[in-house]
Design a protein around this motif. Structure first.
Motif: not given
Length: 407
Positions: A129-130, A147
């Protein structure tokens, strides 16, 4: 010097399965530009660099500084060595994407010679996600998803197949944060402690995910590096935490707020080089001192450079020298034992750090005794022999930002 205590039990229980075999990634067809390059037989790996620019990445031969690959890739991209001496992981939208620099291919012939090949932006993406820190250590590589708090560990040697993602051992921490994980030789792992509001320290987990020891004396923990004797060090807002032989020790900064957020270690030195900031309220602090942390004595020595530098200015020389690229344009060579500046090599014209941290600025990457320095002002790349001071230079077809070797 403060020695931190050990805590037994499983105070940090991982969420989901611990080191469950998974395949958390994607494989897609490679539709990126691939330059034409005939393979050339070489006895050892042919070292290559990867340089980001706005909208893509370049692959550069370290020896003659020629561009051997140019690949379009949208977004702000960050780089980390994959750990196999061949691939670089690009933290980009959707995850960590593998770039094959072509520095070596499979062995051929009776003498086991290798061939340098054409670089390729592969279709292998470890989903995140991150995507944050990627850390090769103890023969494997750990990917940290800021994330979700998920950590994926894989054997980088498996990337050479380039047909599917390697098998992943995955675990998820209780709280997502901007963190980092360092695999240990016994199958355990060092992980940062924190959540979306704050980061507080580091914990050692065994191979099953049970916490063995922790320290919460590292506010704002950020970054990691290694030193000799198997030491792993983490930066704090008030110094550095040192992990050695199963326990943590705190090296306290001489100032109440003395942030060491970026570090450069060397397996040939007991001393870790770090940046050093003292203003917690500054929008952009331009420090002129660096920290030298002796991991044997947990002591912090500050060195005044007389010029500022940035988080992309730190490196280590072939004999463990501490290297700092200053905004005065000089590469400052520091004896890590004495803290004395032993040499200044003029590389660039004086420059100013930009306000935005993502904006291009000169960056330093050191590999095999050569300090590679980018110069966005002139779209140039310089190769500095740390020992002799000799400089080789080339003009790049793009404005460089980040730079990484594959070592």
């Amino acid at each position: 010097m403060t020695t931190l205590s050990r805590y037994g039990g499983a105070a940090l229980t991982v969420v989901a399965a611990t080191f469950v075999a998974a395949c958390a990634g994607t494989t897609e067809a490679d539709t990126s530009e691939t330059p034409t390059s005939a393979a050339a037989e070489v006895v050892s790996a042919e070292p290559r660099l990867v340089v980001t620019y706005d909208g893509g990445v370049l692959v550069v031969d370290e020896e003659d500084l020629t561009v051997v690959g140019d690949f379009a890739l949208d977004g702000f991209n960050r780089l980390s060595p994959a750990g196999d001496g061949r691939h670089v992981l690009i933290s980009t939208e959707g995850g960590f994407r593998a770039l094959d620099t072509g520095s070596w291919t499979e062995a051929h012939g009776d003498h086991g010679h290798h061939y340098a090949g054409a670089p390729a932006l592969t279709g292998l993406t470890f989903t995140a996600e991150k995507p944050g820190h990627a850390v090769p250590h103890a023969g494997v590589t750990a990917l940290f998803d800021d994330g979700t708090g998920r950590i994926d560990v894989f054997d980088p040697a498996d990337l050479a197949s380039a047909t599917e993602l390697p098998t992943l051992d995955s675990r998820t921490l209780p709280d997502a944060h901007h963190g980092v994980a360092v695999p240990m030789p016994d199958g355990g792992m060092l992980v940062t402690l924190g959540d979306s509001e704050e980061r507080t320290g580091v914990a050692l987990l065994d191979e099953k995910g049970t916490e063995i020891v922790r320290t919460e004396e590292c506010p704002g923990v950020h970054g990691e590096t290694v030193a000799s004797d198997g030491v792993v060090a983490f930066g704090c807002e008030d110094g550095m935490v040192i992990f050695r032989d199963g326990s943590f020790t705190k090296a306290s900064a001489p100032d109440p707020y003395g942030r060491i957020g970026n570090q450069a270690g060397s397996e040939d030195s007991t001393v870790v080089l770090g940046d050093y900031k003292t203003d917690p309220d500054a929008e952009l602090e331009r420090p002129e001192r660096v920290a030298l942390v002796d991991t044997r004595t947990a002591s912090v020595r500050l060195v005044d450079l007389g010029t500022s530098y940035t988080f992309r200015s730190l490196g280590r020389g072939p004999a463990g020298e501490a290297l700092v690229l200053g905004t005065d344009g000089n590469l400052h060579v520091i004896d890590p034992g004495s803290g004395k500046i032993v040499r200044q090599i003029e590389v660039l014209e004086p420059w100013t750090e930009p306000e935005e941290w993502q904006a291009p600025r000169p960056a330093l990457e050191v590999h095999d005794g050569t300090a590679f320095v980018t110069d966005p002002a002139t779209d140039s790349l310089h190769a500095v022999d740390v020992t002799s001071g000799e400089i080789r230079s080339t003009e790049l077809p793009r404005t460089p930002n980040e730079i990484s070797s594959v070592d």
